[in-house]
Design an enzyme around this catalytic site. Structure first.
Site, PDB file in Angstrom:
ATOM      1  N   GLY A  23       3.322  -3.753  -4.005  1.00  0.00           N
ATOM      2  CA  GLY A  23       3.091  -3.992  -5.429  1.00  0.00           C
ATOM      3  C   GLY A  23       3.482  -2.740  -6.187  1.00  0.00           C
ATOM      4  O   GLY A  23       4.563  -2.634  -6.768  1.00  0.00           O
ATOM      5  N   ARG A  24       2.590  -1.755  -6.081  1.00  0.00           N
ATOM      6  CA  ARG A  24       2.780  -0.477  -6.769  1.00  0.00           C
ATOM      7  C   ARG A  24       4.169   0.125  -6.547  1.00  0.00           C
ATOM      8  O   ARG A  24       4.832   0.543  -7.493  1.00  0.00           O
ATOM      9  CB  ARG A  24       1.715   0.488  -6.234  1.00  0.00           C
ATOM     10  CG  ARG A  24       1.623   1.805  -6.937  1.00  0.00           C
ATOM     11  CD  ARG A  24       0.726   2.759  -6.134  1.00  0.00           C
ATOM     12  NE  ARG A  24      -0.591   2.209  -5.860  1.00  0.00           N
ATOM     13  CZ  ARG A  24      -1.624   2.280  -6.682  1.00  0.00           C
ATOM     14  NH1 ARG A  24      -1.500   2.888  -7.841  1.00  0.00           N
ATOM     15  NH2 ARG A  24      -2.786   1.750  -6.349  1.00  0.00           N
ATOM     16  N   CYS A  38     -13.875   3.672 -28.555  1.00  0.00           N
ATOM     17  CA  CYS A  38     -15.170   4.300 -28.815  1.00  0.00           C
ATOM     18  C   CYS A  38     -15.877   4.573 -27.496  1.00  0.00           C
ATOM     19  O   CYS A  38     -16.915   3.970 -27.187  1.00  0.00           O
ATOM     20  CB  CYS A  38     -16.019   3.401 -29.695  1.00  0.00           C
ATOM     21  SG  CYS A  38     -15.159   2.925 -31.171  1.00  0.00           S
ATOM     22  N   GLU A  39     -15.283   5.448 -26.695  1.00  0.00           N
ATOM     23  CA  GLU A  39     -15.798   5.824 -25.377  1.00  0.00           C
ATOM     24  C   GLU A  39     -15.333   7.248 -25.119  1.00  0.00           C
ATOM     25  O   GLU A  39     -14.128   7.508 -25.198  1.00  0.00           O
ATOM     26  CB  GLU A  39     -15.152   4.976 -24.263  1.00  0.00           C
ATOM     27  CG  GLU A  39     -15.429   3.513 -24.261  1.00  0.00           C
ATOM     28  CD  GLU A  39     -16.763   3.166 -23.627  1.00  0.00           C
ATOM     29  OE1 GLU A  39     -17.195   3.880 -22.711  1.00  0.00           O
ATOM     30  OE2 GLU A  39     -17.358   2.183 -24.080  1.00  0.00           O
ATOM     31  N   GLY A  45       0.730  -1.244   0.000  1.00  0.00           N
ATOM     32  CA  GLY A  45       0.000   0.000   0.000  1.00  0.00           C
ATOM     33  C   GLY A  45       0.765   1.303   0.000  1.00  0.00           C
ATOM     34  O   GLY A  45       0.157   2.362  -0.104  1.00  0.00           O
ATOM     35  N   GLU A  86       3.727  -6.586   1.627  1.00  0.00           N
ATOM     36  CA  GLU A  86       3.396  -6.960   0.248  1.00  0.00           C
ATOM     37  C   GLU A  86       3.350  -5.777  -0.701  1.00  0.00           C
ATOM     38  O   GLU A  86       2.282  -5.431  -1.215  1.00  0.00           O
ATOM     39  CB  GLU A  86       2.015  -7.624   0.223  1.00  0.00           C
ATOM     40  CG  GLU A  86       1.969  -8.954   0.897  1.00  0.00           C
ATOM     41  CD  GLU A  86       0.540  -9.441   1.060  1.00  0.00           C
ATOM     42  OE1 GLU A  86       0.360 -10.658   1.084  1.00  0.00           O
ATOM     43  OE2 GLU A  86      -0.389  -8.615   1.157  1.00  0.00           O
ATOM     44  N   TYR A 137      -0.403  -1.631 -12.339  1.00  0.00           N
ATOM     45  CA  TYR A 137      -1.851  -1.600 -12.608  1.00  0.00           C
ATOM     46  C   TYR A 137      -2.206  -0.921 -13.934  1.00  0.00           C
ATOM     47  O   TYR A 137      -3.268  -0.324 -14.066  1.00  0.00           O
ATOM     48  CB  TYR A 137      -2.609  -0.931 -11.450  1.00  0.00           C
ATOM     49  CG  TYR A 137      -2.303  -1.565 -10.112  1.00  0.00           C
ATOM     50  CD1 TYR A 137      -2.702  -2.881  -9.847  1.00  0.00           C
ATOM     51  CD2 TYR A 137      -1.585  -0.882  -9.131  1.00  0.00           C
ATOM     52  CE1 TYR A 137      -2.405  -3.486  -8.645  1.00  0.00           C
ATOM     53  CE2 TYR A 137      -1.291  -1.483  -7.912  1.00  0.00           C
ATOM     54  CZ  TYR A 137      -1.698  -2.781  -7.674  1.00  0.00           C
ATOM     55  OH  TYR A 137      -1.410  -3.386  -6.475  1.00  0.00           O
ATOM     56  N   ARG A 193      -6.637   3.423 -15.752  1.00  0.00           N
ATOM     57  CA  ARG A 193      -6.673   3.999 -14.400  1.00  0.00           C
ATOM     58  C   ARG A 193      -7.278   5.395 -14.332  1.00  0.00           C
ATOM     59  O   ARG A 193      -7.846   5.775 -13.323  1.00  0.00           O
ATOM     60  CB  ARG A 193      -5.272   3.979 -13.771  1.00  0.00           C
ATOM     61  CG  ARG A 193      -4.815   2.552 -13.433  1.00  0.00           C
ATOM     62  CD  ARG A 193      -3.500   2.513 -12.658  1.00  0.00           C
ATOM     63  NE  ARG A 193      -3.631   3.042 -11.331  1.00  0.00           N
ATOM     64  CZ  ARG A 193      -3.174   4.225 -10.937  1.00  0.00           C
ATOM     65  NH1 ARG A 193      -2.543   5.017 -11.792  1.00  0.00           N
ATOM     66  NH2 ARG A 193      -3.355   4.625  -9.708  1.00  0.00           N
TER      67      ARG A 193
HETATM   68  C1  LIG Z   1      -3.147  -5.059  -3.958  1.00  0.00           C
HETATM   69  C2  LIG Z   1      -2.621  -5.722  -2.786  1.00  0.00           C
HETATM   70  C3  LIG Z   1      -1.311  -5.493  -2.382  1.00  0.00           C
HETATM   71  C4  LIG Z   1      -0.404  -4.487  -3.044  1.00  0.00           C
HETATM   72  O1  LIG Z   1      -0.826  -3.182  -2.881  1.00  0.00           O
HETATM   73  P1  LIG Z   1       0.067  -1.981  -3.441  1.00  0.00           P
HETATM   74  O2  LIG Z   1      -0.720  -0.769  -3.132  1.00  0.00           O
HETATM   75  O3  LIG Z   1       0.214  -2.199  -4.893  1.00  0.00           O
HETATM   76  O4  LIG Z   1       1.365  -2.013  -2.728  1.00  0.00           O
HETATM   77  C5  LIG Z   1      -0.836  -6.215  -1.314  1.00  0.00           C
HETATM   78  N1  LIG Z   1      -1.606  -7.129  -0.659  1.00  0.00           N
HETATM   79  C6  LIG Z   1      -2.868  -7.364  -1.044  1.00  0.00           C
HETATM   80  C7  LIG Z   1      -3.655  -8.375  -0.315  1.00  0.00           C
HETATM   81  C8  LIG Z   1      -3.428  -6.673  -2.092  1.00  0.00           C
HETATM   82  O5  LIG Z   1      -4.688  -6.912  -2.433  1.00  0.00           O
END
Ligand SMILES: *Cc1c(COP(=O)(O)O)cnc(C)c1O
Length: 431
Positions: free
Chosen positions: A292-293, A361-362, A248, A290, A390, A330
């Protein structure tokens, strides 16, 4: 430039990870997604080193692979020695193909099907992050058939509402994810999991949301989770071995977003966790995070070719590009801000206000509204920055538009990681 892997080279073109973006656009065509592999690895190392230093050698980041999933990403995760978070059989399949050590995979999702559960067990996924009672029954059942004890974390909702877009806020009680601590459902699912013969409960998980810039929501979540862990220990004599704090951390998309110092944030969170463990008189669980982004977003850009510049007197100027919501939904979904510039005119003055429109076409197929860039013309290369997370992962074939390729650059050298989809690919499922 908003990140230090972006520069203007001596030809006046945008350079990304020491590659001239106009050269990449010519070589591979557009739309084109470019990933700075060195930056991904450097972000991973920042997390890994900071976590090991703050939480101990067993702490580990797990790459939330839904942010950007292809074999190359899982190979990087494997080489860097981190874990992964997967959310579907498709992600599991891709990770297996890449040779990822699946004992370090954590399987998420609020509705894992029987097929998913069987597939994950057969693929030797290390941990399930179980969401609900029905799922625990199914995991227990298939683990029994496979004659194993499946390691499980439970997804809990701590009741935290971070300041972020509501579509990416996941830790409040009213959520489709997990079991709430505040309603005692978390307590119930814990005892339920402990009663299952083929489930080995390893601890707890929470994920409060995405694109969060402040440390405090994570500290609050950790507090609630550790308090819960301590209570469960007191009540049932069960001590959680793992605490997974989810992902997050926010990313700088435009000048309006700050740049987070991930290392400092991790240290701050760990200082609190250590204090809390003292306060609750428990041994610190193995901490997982965890991201991601924050591992991939600013390691990616997308290059497009401008098709037209339409000026409507008294209204907006529209710059149309050869991609759009199919490769980057996004803005249409969340009105996400992006930084946009003309890559082959990067040193020229940016004084032209316009809206960047995709080719679908939007009317809502926009990449950004009212940005100020150098006035482009047909044939120019438009760069949208910070598109690593994403974007490709959420891409579609709407209007039968093929997905762009992904090119990796490392040490100034480019190589194809995902090829461009062809129109023949688009008809491959039709019988
Ligand atoms: C999406 C998600 C993440 C990653 O979130 P980021 O904002 O991309 O860091 C981690 N854990 C879970 C369970 C998620 O659904």
């Amino acid at each position: 430039m908003i990140h230090d892997n972006l520069k203007i080279n001596d030809k006046g073109n945008l350079a990304f990870a020491n590659c001239d973006t106009t050269t990449l656009a010519k070589k591979y065509g557009t739309p084109l997604m470019v990933m700075d592999e060195d930056r991904v690895r450097s972000h991973i190392r920042t997390y890994k080193n900071a976590m090991e230093k703050s939480f101990g050698a067993k702490a580990m980041p797990l790459y939330a692979s839904k942010a950007l999933c292809f074999k190359g990403m899982y190979k990087i995760a494997k080489e860097e020695g981190i874990g992964i978070d997967v959310v579907s059989s498709g992600e599991i399949y891709t990770a297996v193909l890449a040779g990822f050590p699946m004992e370090k995979a954590f399987f998420h999702g609020n509705n894992k099907t029987d097929q998913d559960i069987k597939y994950a067990i057969n693929s030797k996924v290390g941990f399930f992050v179980a969401d609900n009672i029905e799922e625990l029954d199914a995991i227990d059942n298939y683990a029994k058939i496979a004659n194993i004890k499946q390691k499980v974390l439970l997804r809990l909702t701590p009741g935290i509402d971070p300041d972020t877009h509501k579509a990416v806020c996941t830790g409040n009680i009213d959520s489709k994810f997990g079991q709430a601590i505040g309603t005692n459902q978390a307590d119930f699912i814990t005892t339920y999991a402990l009663s299952k013969k083929n489930i080995e409960l390893k601890g707890f998980h929470c994920h409060i949301g995405s694109q969060i810039f402040d440390c405090q929501p994570f500290i609050d979540a950790a507090d609630i989770m550790l308090n819960f862990i301590a209570e469960i220990d007191k009540k049932y004599g069960y001590m959680a071995e793992y605490l997974n704090l989810g992902g997050g951390f926010g990313v700088r998309y435009t000048k309006d977003n700050p740049q987070i110092d991930y290392e400092q944030n991790i240290i701050k969170i760990s200082d609190h966790i250590k204090e809390l463990c003292k306060k609750y008189d428990i041994k610190m669980p193995i901490i997982l995070m965890e991201p991601g982004r924050s591992l991939v977003a600013d390691a990616g850009i997308t290059l497009y070719t401008v098709g037209s510049v339409k000026e409507i007197p008294g209204f907006k100027n529209y710059v149309s590009i050869d991609g759009g919501m199919t490769d980057n939904p996004r803005y249409a979904l969340y009105q996400s801000p992006y930084t946009v510039l003309v890559a082959n005119k990067a040193s020229k003055k940016a004084d032209y206000k316009c809206t960047i429109a995709g080719r679908c076409c939007e009317s809502g197929d926009l990449i950004q509204e009212d940005v100020t860039i150098t006035k482009p013309q047909r044939g120019d290369v438009l760069a949208v920055l910070v598109t690593g997370a994403y974007n490709y992962a959420m891409s579609s074939n709407y209007n039968k538009i093929p997905r762009p390729p992904i090119v990796m650059v490392s040490n100034g050298k480019d190589s194809l990681a995902v090829r461009r989809e062809t129109i023949e690919d688009l008809a491959r499922l039709d019988v």
